[in-house]
Design a protein around this motif. Sequence first.
Motif, PDB file in Angstrom:
ATOM      1  N   ALA A 143       4.350   3.182  -5.831  1.00 23.12           N
ATOM      2  CA  ALA A 143       4.753   4.201  -4.847  1.00 23.12           C
ATOM      3  C   ALA A 143       4.183   5.533  -5.304  1.00 23.12           C
ATOM      4  O   ALA A 143       4.489   5.998  -6.403  1.00 23.12           O
ATOM      5  CB  ALA A 143       6.270   4.265  -4.727  1.00 23.12           C
ATOM      6  N   TRP A 144       3.342   6.135  -4.474  1.00 18.40           N
ATOM      7  CA  TRP A 144       2.702   7.387  -4.806  1.00 18.40           C
ATOM      8  C   TRP A 144       3.616   8.540  -4.411  1.00 18.40           C
ATOM      9  O   TRP A 144       4.131   8.575  -3.294  1.00 18.40           O
ATOM     10  CB  TRP A 144       1.380   7.512  -4.064  1.00 18.40           C
ATOM     11  N   PRO A 192       0.826  -1.207   0.000  1.00 18.49           N
ATOM     12  CA  PRO A 192       0.000   0.000   0.000  1.00 18.49           C
ATOM     13  C   PRO A 192       0.864   1.263   0.000  1.00 18.49           C
ATOM     14  O   PRO A 192       1.908   1.318   0.650  1.00 18.49           O
ATOM     15  CB  PRO A 192      -0.785  -0.124   1.307  1.00 18.49           C
ATOM     16  N   SER A 193       0.426   2.275  -0.728  1.00 17.04           N
ATOM     17  CA  SER A 193       1.125   3.564  -0.768  1.00 17.04           C
ATOM     18  C   SER A 193       0.098   4.676  -0.777  1.00 17.04           C
ATOM     19  O   SER A 193      -0.753   4.739  -1.670  1.00 17.04           O
ATOM     20  CB  SER A 193       2.026   3.654  -2.005  1.00 17.04           C
ATOM     21  N   LEU A 194       0.159   5.554   0.203  1.00 13.90           N
ATOM     22  CA  LEU A 194      -0.841   6.598   0.375  1.00 13.90           C
ATOM     23  C   LEU A 194      -0.621   7.776  -0.560  1.00 13.90           C
ATOM     24  O   LEU A 194       0.515   8.174  -0.828  1.00 13.90           O
ATOM     25  CB  LEU A 194      -0.812   7.111   1.811  1.00 13.90           C
ATOM     26  N   LEU A 217      -5.315   5.461  -1.380  1.00 19.54           N
ATOM     27  CA  LEU A 217      -4.057   4.729  -1.456  1.00 19.54           C
ATOM     28  C   LEU A 217      -4.082   3.812  -2.656  1.00 19.54           C
ATOM     29  O   LEU A 217      -5.144   3.390  -3.123  1.00 19.54           O
ATOM     30  CB  LEU A 217      -3.775   3.954  -0.167  1.00 19.54           C
ATOM     31  N   VAL A 218      -2.905   3.540  -3.195  1.00 18.22           N
ATOM     32  CA  VAL A 218      -2.755   2.599  -4.292  1.00 18.22           C
ATOM     33  C   VAL A 218      -2.059   1.358  -3.739  1.00 18.22           C
ATOM     34  O   VAL A 218      -1.244   1.447  -2.815  1.00 18.22           O
ATOM     35  CB  VAL A 218      -1.947   3.218  -5.458  1.00 18.22           C
ATOM     36  N   TYR A 219      -2.399   0.193  -4.274  1.00 20.40           N
ATOM     37  CA  TYR A 219      -1.789  -1.046  -3.792  1.00 20.40           C
ATOM     38  C   TYR A 219      -1.779  -2.059  -4.927  1.00 20.40           C
ATOM     39  O   TYR A 219      -2.423  -1.885  -5.967  1.00 20.40           O
ATOM     40  CB  TYR A 219      -2.543  -1.599  -2.575  1.00 20.40           C
TER      41      TYR A 219
END
Length: 434
Positions: A427-428, A382-384, A391-393
């Motif tokens: 990765a955001w 997960p990346s916020l 979040l993206v995952y």
Amino acid sequence: MKQLRTIIIGLLVLAMTASAASRITIKITRGVDSPTNIAVVPFLNSTGQQLPESMSQVIANDLELSGRFKSLSRTAMPGLPSQQESIVMRDWRALNQDYIVIGRVDNDNGRLRMTMELFDVFTGQRAITPKTYYAQPNAMRAVAHRMSDEIYEHITGTRGIFSTKLAYIVKSQRGRSTEYRLEVADYDGANAVVAHRTPMPIISPKWSPDSKKIAFVTFDEVGRSRIDMLDLASGRVTNEIQFKGINGAPAFSPDGSKLAFTNSQDGNPNIYVKDLRSGRVQQLTDHWGIDTEAAWSQNGRQIVFTSDRGGMPQLYMVRATGGRAERITFEGNYNARAQFSADGQYIVYVHGKGGDNFNIAAMNMASRQTRILTATTLDESPSLAPNGSMLVYGTKQQGKGVLAWVSVDGQVRSTMPVVDGDVREPAWSPYRGD
């Protein structure tokens, strides 16, 4: 300890399968129950030439993909106004529209001058005074994202994320040759570029707080792991950490001056912190268990990490200066890969209760209550978003790796399937300049 050691080794040899022309598209699978209705009228093009992008379409897509807006189709619009005097508000009220966006694109000595206005249909008043941007034609999409950010923030009160970026890892097979790529794209997957390519595996990309660099883990010819740093402006890659043993899981401090990482030079993997200015390295944890996947709190005072010191992978908290670690997760037999929200009020992480069922969860740091955000079964990484709303995952669909979004309140969900192959480790980026 054996379970977490297997997971760490697996991460260090992870192979993501994707074609050389991976492309991300986003599909909303769930939005809020009562989205804001908005009409983004096609911008008037007075340049006399065909433009490479439709400003209105990019803006409408941005707002739709947030899950909080429903855009009106062009065919349903009662007119195509480009100035306030041409808007007949009663016609838009009859269509239950809450807001209307109008704009135009003009020539300005070789550049494009792009203007946008937002109107509140209920009051009939201008909500955003005319915003004007200047750019070359190839930057139209970036300008449209900025306009979307303006609209989103005005209506929701939350800063938009449409001008941010995603980094992710892909792997392509060409005959007997394997190539790994670190790619960077707009938040919606458009404008993807290869930032770095290598025949050796790449994992764990992490953005610097100013969005100018990405740290990542890679390997040499004999399989020894190291942490490299990519400067996005120049494309130059430099080695940052290559100590004896495992080197992995980099994480920048909020001010960008330090890098936390995992190293096993003394036998067991522990958390270390390197001062990027002085080069000084401090060992933060010292335990017989495996400590890995450090993440900083937003004030830089604490670090959350994964450890199996209690028998199973769980999350622990320690002061950034060192000291005794406190266990913070107790539900489930697997909790790992944590990240703090921008306001520090919660963390998101991978949560498992047994078997192959892994989901993304969020924990309120004050109450320590946990909420499961995803409903799939193999969710990871997960990346916020920098505003903390989404979040993206990574997850799986029909045996293929895809990227997916979910809002932190669990209401909004969308998937970003890749047309060919799999994508991993999203990765955001932070906001540029933050």
